[in-house]
Design a protein around this motif. Structure first.
Motif, PDB file in Angstrom:
ATOM      1  N   VAL A  16       0.828  -1.211   0.000  1.00  0.00           N
ATOM      2  CA  VAL A  16       0.000   0.000   0.000  1.00  0.00           C
ATOM      3  C   VAL A  16       0.861   1.258   0.000  1.00  0.00           C
ATOM      4  O   VAL A  16       0.477   2.288  -0.550  1.00  0.00           O
ATOM      5  N   THR A  17       2.036   1.150   0.573  1.00  0.00           N
ATOM      6  CA  THR A  17       2.935   2.307   0.558  1.00  0.00           C
ATOM      7  C   THR A  17       3.411   2.585  -0.863  1.00  0.00           C
ATOM      8  O   THR A  17       3.437   3.731  -1.320  1.00  0.00           O
ATOM      9  N   ALA A  19       1.825   1.767  -3.541  1.00  0.00           N
ATOM     10  CA  ALA A  19       0.661   2.257  -4.293  1.00  0.00           C
ATOM     11  C   ALA A  19       0.478   3.761  -4.080  1.00  0.00           C
ATOM     12  O   ALA A  19       0.157   4.506  -5.010  1.00  0.00           O
ATOM     13  N   ARG A  20       0.684   4.198  -2.855  1.00  0.00           N
ATOM     14  CA  ARG A  20       0.552   5.619  -2.533  1.00  0.00           C
ATOM     15  C   ARG A  20       1.596   6.447  -3.301  1.00  0.00           C
ATOM     16  O   ARG A  20       1.256   7.432  -3.962  1.00  0.00           O
ATOM     17  N   LEU A  21       2.833   6.023  -3.203  1.00  0.00           N
ATOM     18  CA  LEU A  21       3.892   6.792  -3.856  1.00  0.00           C
ATOM     19  C   LEU A  21       3.689   6.818  -5.363  1.00  0.00           C
ATOM     20  O   LEU A  21       3.920   7.830  -6.024  1.00  0.00           O
TER      21      LEU A  21
ATOM     22  N   MET B 452      -7.250   2.236  -0.944  1.00  0.00           N
ATOM     23  CA  MET B 452      -6.061   1.390  -0.934  1.00  0.00           C
ATOM     24  C   MET B 452      -4.842   2.159  -1.460  1.00  0.00           C
ATOM     25  O   MET B 452      -3.711   1.765  -1.207  1.00  0.00           O
ATOM     26  N   GLU B 453      -5.095   3.267  -2.207  1.00  0.00           N
ATOM     27  CA  GLU B 453      -3.975   4.099  -2.673  1.00  0.00           C
ATOM     28  C   GLU B 453      -3.657   5.210  -1.668  1.00  0.00           C
ATOM     29  O   GLU B 453      -2.688   5.942  -1.827  1.00  0.00           O
ATOM     30  N   ASP B 454      -4.539   5.379  -0.698  1.00  0.00           N
ATOM     31  CA  ASP B 454      -4.318   6.419   0.318  1.00  0.00           C
ATOM     32  C   ASP B 454      -4.657   5.782   1.673  1.00  0.00           C
ATOM     33  O   ASP B 454      -5.605   6.145   2.352  1.00  0.00           O
ATOM     34  N   HIS B 455      -3.853   4.790   1.981  1.00  0.00           N
ATOM     35  CA  HIS B 455      -4.107   3.871   3.095  1.00  0.00           C
ATOM     36  C   HIS B 455      -3.479   4.443   4.365  1.00  0.00           C
ATOM     37  O   HIS B 455      -2.385   4.985   4.326  1.00  0.00           O
ATOM     38  N   ALA B 458       0.017   3.392   4.884  1.00  0.00           N
ATOM     39  CA  ALA B 458       0.952   4.091   4.004  1.00  0.00           C
ATOM     40  C   ALA B 458       1.136   5.538   4.462  1.00  0.00           C
ATOM     41  O   ALA B 458       2.242   6.084   4.428  1.00  0.00           O
ATOM     42  N   GLN B 461       3.641   5.534   7.052  1.00  0.00           N
ATOM     43  CA  GLN B 461       4.981   5.227   6.542  1.00  0.00           C
ATOM     44  C   GLN B 461       5.631   6.409   5.836  1.00  0.00           C
ATOM     45  O   GLN B 461       6.838   6.568   5.897  1.00  0.00           O
ATOM     46  N   THR B 462       4.822   7.181   5.128  1.00  0.00           N
ATOM     47  CA  THR B 462       5.419   8.214   4.265  1.00  0.00           C
ATOM     48  C   THR B 462       5.280   9.616   4.846  1.00  0.00           C
ATOM     49  O   THR B 462       5.631  10.599   4.181  1.00  0.00           O
TER      50      THR B 462
END
Lengths: 416, 512
Positions: A16-17, A19-21, B452-455, B458, B461-462
């Motif tokens: 998912v990380t 996917a975000r990036l 799921m793209e803005d989880h 995540a 993590q970021t």
């Protein structure tokens, strides 16, 4: 629990990380600065509209109608028939009680110098006129009978065509709400309280408000009828206007006396919504009259009536204090001023006298625009127009237009 | 005249729940804090208003993460720790679900809830308990990890369920339990509180939502949301925070990649090395940063790469009889023609008809909510902003009334009487109303969609890589924990912690 497929997977967090990036990498780098929702709000509810006086004409022997257009010529903000405009008056020259009053009422502020005071006026023109393609405008109709205060005096005598003013347009809850109110509206108007109904009548006649209006309009004499000619010009089967005169008027063929239960019963259709606007004394009278007619509460709406002319008449006001003058400490940010405050005048008036801007809208204790924190001191708020939230009462917040000092006080107001 | 100090340790833009939580936490550390709020009272949408002498709640205002006096959850504990003493009332039920073929009232507490689902759909108790237990395990992990970050191997060891469900949507995880459709439907209504259909919604978010609300119930402040907002503001002022109302911050001043202060619409330039913004990153990076040349491309890509979540459309009524007289039995009703959340979500793109709705009768949790002989009833849907963006000024009233009428008619048929015959007061709130009073970007109350793209995993993590300007933090629904009043508090605390960590790193503040 059974072993689920996902229980074998330990890489979800990394996936998912990634996917975000990836989503950010794929996104456009061109800023999207437009926000259509906030733009719509700006269009509908601009904080202030710059207006120019385009016309002043008499509306009765003691009142005038003032027409405003926008300085940029664009359409006026949308409002509902019955709402008001809060006008900021840049009164710069001393007005020495020119209204001839005792100077003891809340509105009578002598020696006003170079600052802004706000006054609410029901808009007497119709909403469709504000949105016209050609020369859109709004109008207010102001009575200045000699006891209506310095703002009325200024508007009726100080103002001239071409003058610029700021107005905040479209406030108040006194309007027809189709999901709540009956389509059959009975308007009970007294004196200058005709203005919101003039707006409704014109909007209905124009076909842009789907309702029927029976207007029962009480005045003392025929000369006191405000907007008489304009009302007569309304030619629409859905608008019925009945003048009722209470004074001694030889030759008057129409209805006489007060707007009482008997008169209302004769004119009001079944299941009507009653809208009431006029002086406070009329409200007290009508509350009792409407009880006789068993009108349900949801069918009765009162307009707020502005600052009290005589605070000592309000329930529970300690009349023995009315001549006291206290020291009011006004905090704005880390700055403090000390000014005098009369027990018989609202805290807003005290600030206005001292040239401290405390912006107001309704000036009736209802809207809360002048919500103010009391740090210390005693004060009076009338139970008849206490529009405060429960928690605000617990923490000594007041609506400064409807609160009166009863001791030295310290308050905190917004920086303007 | 000088209204501000020469310098503040931190300036907080926005005095709603997130901003005030930041302010409280920073003031507790002895820092000088200025809060600038554009409205004339605190709280943002966590507020109330008065019509004809009747106070009316402005928001769908159930608070999660409060817990009982004996077992406080994190938000309740934060209020207690900060000395913000709120008179909490427990909401009597989880919800009444009014779905095709189902009329079921469910109450909080895992066993109670599972038993009630089992009564409606026999034979499902064990499976429903399994779902709820999994939710609770993930919930515990999220709470712990948000305070004590740890390495991946450690996480796998101690928080296995959290790690192993992180990569899956709610739909994917729930499907593995093979529940009958109706039981699944009864486990779905809260989806609207997080605003994504189950095929997009990270299971992590669903788990936290269900564990918190179903496990521990929800709470409301006795004197409306304004009690909570005002008590936070009052407490902050007691702790030395300067709060200025009706101050709209126009610009965040930046020099060489570092915040130097703010400028208000009035023209005051106020200096600080740290700014916490409740305004959306979209607004900050496209309007507020001065000069805009300080905004890196990556910041624009980040806001463009995220989808705004839901906004609000509410019809709030004061009715002229009591709930009992009218036969209103439930505090909250979730009602829909389907519990296919993805389909519900699609419908929210438009301007109505809205078929998935939430109703609240405030008096059933708070008997004092309205004057004697009346009650409050609100109908809410949470649309996406797409449809509302297209409404022209001249059409706004018509659109608003049509949408409101549809909701009123729908609930009237459910309740068995015509709401229109009982309305003392009515207020219709739209995305425009939200924007008018809070200035929220696109009138959006929910920040960015949980997808799921803005989880959330995540996001955690970021987070460090998404700081583009030194000294600038964000607090609000647009931050890591996402939407809701409870998460707003958590987001505000996180922003304050980030500021404190940065200060400690620079030797400006002392650690714990």
């Amino acid at each position: 629990m059974k072993v689920k497929n996902f229980l074998k997977d330990v890489t979800g967090a990394s996936r998912v990380t990634k996917a975000r990036l990836q989503a950010f990498e794929n996104a456009s780098a061109v800023p999207v600065a437009r926000d259509p929702i906030r733009e719509a709000v700006q269009e509908r509810h601009p904080d202030m509209t710059e207006m120019v006086v385009t016309e002043i004409r008499p509306a009765s022997p003691t009142s005038k109608t003032i027409r405003f257009s926008r300085t940029d010529g664009k359409k006026m903000p949308i409002f509902y028939a019955g709402q008001y405009v809060s006008i900021a008056l840049p009164i710069g020259s001393p007005i020495e009680n020119s209204a001839g009053s005792s100077g003891n009422g809340p509105d009578h502020v002598p020696n006003v110098t170079g600052r802004i005071v706000c006054r609410p006026y029901s808009i007497s023109s119709a909403p469709y006129e504000a949105r016209a393609e050609e020369e859109p405008f709004i109008e207010i109709t102001v009575r200045n009978s000699g006891k209506d205060g310095f703002a009325a005096e200024y508007l009726c005598h100080g103002l001239k065509a071409g003058d610029h003013l700021l107005g905040s347009i479209g406030h108040g809850q006194f309007y027809y709400e189709p999901l709540r109110d009956s389509k059959k509206i009975v308007a009970l108007a007294g004196g200058a309280g005709i203005t919101p109904f003039a707006s409704m009548a014109k909007e209905i006649a124009h076909g842009t408000m789907d309702a029927e209006l029976t207007l029962l309009y009480g005045s003392v004499s025929a000369d006191d009828i405000v907007l008489k000619e304009e009302l007569e010009q309304i030619d629409c089967p859905r608008v019925k206007i009945v003048h009722v005169l209470s004074g001694d008027n030889p030759g008057w063929e129409g209805e006489k006396g007060f707007l009482n239960a008997e008169l209302i019963r004769r004119y009001a259709p079944e299941d009507a919504s009653f809208f009431i606007c006029g002086p406070q004394a009329m409200y007290r009278f009508l509350r009792e009259e409407l009880k006789k007619l068993n009108i349900p509460a949801r069918r009765i709406r009162y307009e707020v009536f502005g600052q009290a002319r005589d605070v000592t008449a309000l329930p529970g006001y300690p009349a023995e204090k009315k001549n006291d003058v206290y020291t009011l400490t006004v905090r704005r940010g880390i700055h403090e001023d000390q000014i005098p405050a009369r027990a018989c005048e609202s805290l807003v008036t005290a600030c206005e006298r001292a040239g401290i801007i405390l912006l107001t809208d309704c000036r009736s204790g209802e809207c809360g625009f002048c919500r103010t924190k009391v740090i210390s001191g005693e004060y009076y708020v009338s139970p008849e127009n206490d529009g405060r939230r429960a928690a605000d009462k617990d923490f000594n917040y007041i609506h400064a237009c409807a609160a009166y000092p009863l001791s030295d006080m310290t308050i905190k107001i917004p920086i303007v | 005249m000088k209204f501000y100090k020469d310098h503040y340790d931190v300036i907080v833009i926005g005095g709603a729940l997130a901003g005030l939580s930041s302010a409280l936490m920073l003031a507790e550390k002895g820092l000088s804090v200025l809060v600038l709020e554009r409205h004339n009272l605190p709280g943002g949408i966590a507020t109330s208003f008065v019509r004809n002498g009747i106070e009316i709640e402005a928001a769908l205002h159930e608070m999660m993460s409060i817990g009982s006096k004996d077992h406080r959850l994190k938000v309740g504990k934060f209020f207690d720790d900060m000395g913000v003493d709120i008179d909490w009332l427990k909401v009597p039920e989880a919800y009444h679900a009014s779905l095709p073929g189902l009329e079921v009232t469910l109450h909080p507490g895992f066993e109670t809830f599972a038993r009630e689902v089992d009564q409606a759909v026999p034979g499902t108790y064990e499976k429903v308990m399994d779902v709820l237990k999994l939710c609770h395990t993930v919930f515990d992990s999220v709470n712990e990890l948000s305070i004590h970050p740890m390495s991946k191997p450690q996480m796998l060891l101690k928080h296995e369920a959290f790690v192993k469900t992180a990569g899956y949507s709610t739909k994917e995880v729930l499907e593995t339990f093979h529940l009958p459709q109706q039981a699944l439907d009864l486990l779905s209504p809260y989806w609207i509180y997080v605003g994504s259909g189950f095929s997009e919604l990270p299971f992590t978010i669903y788990a936290v939502l269900m564990a918190d609300y179903v496990g521990y119930g929800s709470y409301i402040p006795h004197k409306f949301s304004h009690e909570m907002s005002l008590k936070m503001a009052e407490r902050a002022e007691d702790m030395g925070v300067q709060i200025e109302y009706r101050q709209h911050v126009d610009k965040i001043l930046v020099k060489n990649g570092r915040v130097t202060g703010v400028r208000t619409a009035r023209g005051d330039e106020i200096h600080s090395d740290y700014v916490i913004s409740s305004s959306y990153p979209n607004n900050v990076y496209t309007h507020m940063i001065e000069p805009l040349s300080e905004v890196p491309e990556k910041a624009i890509q980040m806001v463009n790469g995220r989808r705004l979540s839901l906004t609000a459309f509410s019809v709030i009524m004061i009715l002229d009889q009591t709930a009992e007289e009218l036969g209103i039995r439930d505090y909250s009703v979730f009602r829909g023609e389907t519990m296919d959340t993805d389909q519900c979500f699609e419908e929210l793109k438009g301007l109505g008809p809205y078929r998935y709705i939430t109703c609240i009768c405030h008096n059933l949790a708070n008997p004092d909510a309205t004057p004697a002989g009346t009650c409050s009833y609100s109908i809410t849907t949470l649309p996406r902003v797409d449809g509302w963006k297209t409404v022209k000024a001249e059409d706004y009233d018509r659109v608003k009334h049509e949408a409101a009428k549809q909701l009123i008619d729908d609930m009237s048929s459910y309740l068995g009487f015509n709401l229109l015959d009982h309305i003392l007061e009515i207020v219709i709130e739209t995305p425009m109303t939200v924007a008018r009073y809070t200035d929220a970007w696109n009138g959006c109350i929910y920040g960015y969609a949980h997808t799921m793209e803005d989880h959330i995993v995540a996001r955690l993590q970021t987070a460090e890589e998404e700081k583009f300007i030194e000294g600038l933090e964000f607090a609000g629904a647009h931050q890591i924990s996402g939407d809701g009043m409870g998460p707003a508090v958590t987001n505000g605390r996180k922003a304050a912690k980030n500021v404190l960590d940065a200060m400690i790193a620079q030797g400006r503040a002392q650690g714990r």
